[in-house]
Design an enzyme around this catalytic site. Structure first.
Site, PDB file in Angstrom:
ATOM      1  N   LYS A 198       0.848  -1.195   0.000  1.00  9.30           N
ATOM      2  CA  LYS A 198       0.000   0.000   0.000  1.00  9.30           C
ATOM      3  C   LYS A 198       0.879   1.239   0.000  1.00  9.30           C
ATOM      4  O   LYS A 198       1.569   1.512   0.991  1.00  9.30           O
ATOM      5  CB  LYS A 198      -0.893   0.042   1.242  1.00  9.30           C
ATOM      6  CG  LYS A 198      -1.953   1.130   1.125  1.00  9.30           C
ATOM      7  CD  LYS A 198      -2.572   1.520   2.454  1.00  9.30           C
ATOM      8  CE  LYS A 198      -1.863   2.666   3.114  1.00  9.30           C
ATOM      9  NZ  LYS A 198      -1.884   3.921   2.351  1.00  9.30           N
ATOM     10  N   GLU A 273       9.836   0.423  10.517  1.00  8.63           N
ATOM     11  CA  GLU A 273      10.825   1.483  10.272  1.00  8.63           C
ATOM     12  C   GLU A 273      10.115   2.797  10.567  1.00  8.63           C
ATOM     13  O   GLU A 273       9.246   3.222   9.802  1.00  8.63           O
ATOM     14  CB  GLU A 273      11.299   1.452   8.815  1.00  8.63           C
ATOM     15  CG  GLU A 273      12.019   0.181   8.412  1.00  8.63           C
ATOM     16  CD  GLU A 273      13.472   0.162   8.859  1.00  8.63           C
ATOM     17  OE1 GLU A 273      13.954   1.153   9.439  1.00  8.63           O
ATOM     18  OE2 GLU A 273      14.131  -0.877   8.638  1.00  8.63           O
ATOM     19  N   CYS A 307      13.405  10.572   7.241  1.00 12.42           N
ATOM     20  CA  CYS A 307      13.356   9.968   8.582  1.00 12.42           C
ATOM     21  C   CYS A 307      14.694  10.123   9.304  1.00 12.42           C
ATOM     22  O   CYS A 307      14.736  10.363  10.504  1.00 12.42           O
ATOM     23  CB  CYS A 307      12.976   8.501   8.490  1.00 12.42           C
ATOM     24  SG  CYS A 307      14.018   7.576   7.347  1.00 12.42           S
ATOM     25  N   GLU A 404       9.766  15.066  16.120  1.00 14.15           N
ATOM     26  CA  GLU A 404      10.126  14.992  14.697  1.00 14.15           C
ATOM     27  C   GLU A 404       9.305  16.044  13.947  1.00 14.15           C
ATOM     28  O   GLU A 404       8.087  15.916  13.834  1.00 14.15           O
ATOM     29  CB  GLU A 404       9.816  13.593  14.167  1.00 14.15           C
ATOM     30  CG  GLU A 404      10.255  13.391  12.741  1.00 14.15           C
ATOM     31  CD  GLU A 404       9.922  11.998  12.212  1.00 14.15           C
ATOM     32  OE1 GLU A 404       8.832  11.475  12.489  1.00 14.15           O
ATOM     33  OE2 GLU A 404      10.771  11.439  11.495  1.00 14.15           O
TER      34      GLU A 404
END
Ligand code: NAD
Length: 500
Positions: A198, A273, A307, A404
């Protein structure tokens, strides 16, 4: 596509192949075919103009069921199950060749869809995709078990077999739509698994184009299936599906926790992840010019939506002011431009929502007392552009240091001692990556084991190679993508005993 996107394309030009792909209706790819269905369609935006680029079908739970059944059949009884390791190697190599041959088209589709600056997109993202297929193609013929001597005299021949774990349910984010998806595809295909993937709902186009290349490469039906749509529908159903043996997820930490819980419920294997807030630590003997230049690749690449972005920079106090000045000069030199501009270094962020979220963090940074050195504003006009932003004199209790941001925002702070540097660097829920900047190799070797991070780089930030594993410590994830380590995640080990 609407007039704004058309004007962008007319200004910079794209290949005829890109136009052909963009203008055709988008369909999901299940069991070797692009399927027609009465799907609700979702608008796909070009982040550079805010205009409509395309529409993608919103998949349903039924689509997931059909795709998982096709994937299961492919690896149990279909043509894919009959592919020898050498056949798998060859088909993966052909896919890599076709990626290289169509790199310009792939880069144009990807940069229009995600806003990535096209030059970096072609050189990095598309290249990473081809390299990754090539690397894992080489592994297809090298999967092996072992013979064992038993410890007791039981007169058995014993050995282990490595077998593909089963259907892989893969879910990827929008920040590296092509490269992250290839990271999820190449290793399981090399060992003989089939995949239902997906893409992120904002950025599905490059995967749909890749499926055209996979058909051309001769990949058997059902080996890869792409179900487009929402995480809350397609993703949610996929990770809870009893026939998905392995969940391979890349995305945010909060969603990763839900995905992991669903996988545990089915006792499915999982790789997560997740997010990061990776530190760069520069000592008094560091090459500060190199540190400043590295921010181009660490925190300002892809508008900071990376990331492993080096989004916290700690510098020894004796070099701190110099570093702030040099990073400021780099940030101010970055050319913001629409994705297709080949001279652009930084494109827009993915969406208005992401821009608002980043601006919220910038406002919080100012409120909490960080010193805004440069940037800090969105650009006027169409598209979701934010200036490369630098905050100095930050402290670890600030939100912009802990969370983040996923935007072009770097926070800097000074330190005095090595011990303090390590404490600051490790003071995070995340542990994805870190870079150490020093000329002293003894210090580097001393500190590498102390860093709570899945990747540690010395005098460089975020190099990449499919031979090296990538994964997070702490809340940055579980398991690895890439490297031989990733193969293990798609293999079961069977112990075999034969009485002689
Ligand atoms: P996200 O978690 O919002 O979405 C990631 C994917 O999960 C999307 O495809 C989304 O549709 C899907 N999803 C959402 N809800 C779901 C649910 N309930 N069940 C199943 N799937 C669901 O992340 P994002 O905003 O797309 O991406 C940014 C995040 O990804 C950042 O945190 C970034 O650090 C992380 N990321 C990590 C890595 C890595 O290798 N560690 C690489 C790239 C991005």
């Amino acid at each position: 596509m609407d007039a704004n996107v058309r004007a962008l394309i007319d200004q910079f030009g794209v290949t005829n192949e890109t136009l052909r792909f963009l203008e055709q209706p988008k369909r999901m790819f299940i069991d070797g075919q692009f399927i027609d269905g009465n799907h609700q369609m979702a608008r796909v935006e070009d982040p550079s103009t805010g205009g409509q680029l395309a529409e993608i079908p919103l998949g349903t739970a039924d689509d997931v069921d059909v795709a998982v059944a096709a994937a299961k059949h492919a690896m149990k009884r279909g043509e894919w199950s009959k592919f020898t390791p050498r056949d798998r190697e060859q088909v993966l190599r052909r896919i890599a060749e076709l990626i290289r041959k169509n790199a310009q088209t792939l880069a144009e589709i990807e940069s229009l869809d995600s806003g990535k600056a096209i030059t970096g997109c072609k050189n990095v993202d598309i290249n990473v995709g081809a390299n990754t297929f090539e690397y894992f193609a080489g592994w297809a013929t090298k999967i092996q078990g072992a013979t064992r001597e038993t410890s007791f005299p039981i007169e058995c021949v014993t050995y282990t077999r490595k077998e593909p774990v089963g259907v892989v349910g893969a879910i990827v984010p929008w920040n590296w739509p092509f490269a992250m998806a290839v990271w999820k595809l190449a290793a399981p295909l090399a060992v003989g698994c089939s995949v239902v993937l997906k893409p992120a709902e904002l950025t599905s186009l490059s995967m749909l184009y890749l499926m055209e290349l996979c058909v051309e490469a001769g990949l058997p039906r059902g080996a890869i299936n792409i179900v487009t749509g929402k995480g809350s529908v397609v993703g949610n159903h996929m990770v809870a599906h009893p026939d998905v043996a392995k969940v391979s997820f890349t995305g945010s930490t909060p969603v990763g926790k839900m995905v992991g819980a669903a996988a545990v419920n089915n006792v499915a294997h999982m790789t997560l992840e997740l997010g990061g807030k990776s530190p760069m630590v520069a000592f008094e003997d560091a090459d500060i010019d190199a540190v400043a230049r590295a921010t181009l690749n660490s925190v300002y690449f892809n508008a900071g939506q990376v990331c492993s972005a080096g989004s916290r920079l700690y510098v020894h106090r004796s070099r701190y002011d110099e570093a702030v000045e040099k990073v400021k000069a780099i940030a101010e030199s970055i050319k913001l431009a629409p994705s297709l501009d080949p001279t652009g270094v930084m494109g827009p962020v993915i969406s208005a929502g992401q821009r608002n979220s980043i601006m919220g963090y910038i406002d919080q940074g100012i409120t909490q007392g960080a010193k805004l050195i440069t940037g800090g504003s969105p650009l006027d006009g169409a598209g979701h552009f934010i200036q490369p932003t630098l905050f100095a004199d930050c402290t670890n209790d600030m939100t912009i240091v802990q969370e983040e941001i996923f935007g072009p925002v770097l926070v800097m702070a000074p330190f005095d001692t090595e011990e303090e540097a390590m404490t600051l660097a490790n003071d995070s829920i995340f542990g994805l990556a870190a870079s150490i900047w020093t000329q002293d190799l003894s210090r580097a070797h001393r500190l590498i084991p102390q860093m709570d991070a899945g990747s540690v780089w010395v005098n460089i930030h975020d190099p990449g190679d499919p031979a090296m594993p990538f994964g997070g410590f702490k809340q940055s994830g579980i398991g690895n993508d890439l490297g031989p380590e990733q193969l293990e995640h798609f293999l079961e080990t069977k112990g075999v005993w034969i009485k002689v």
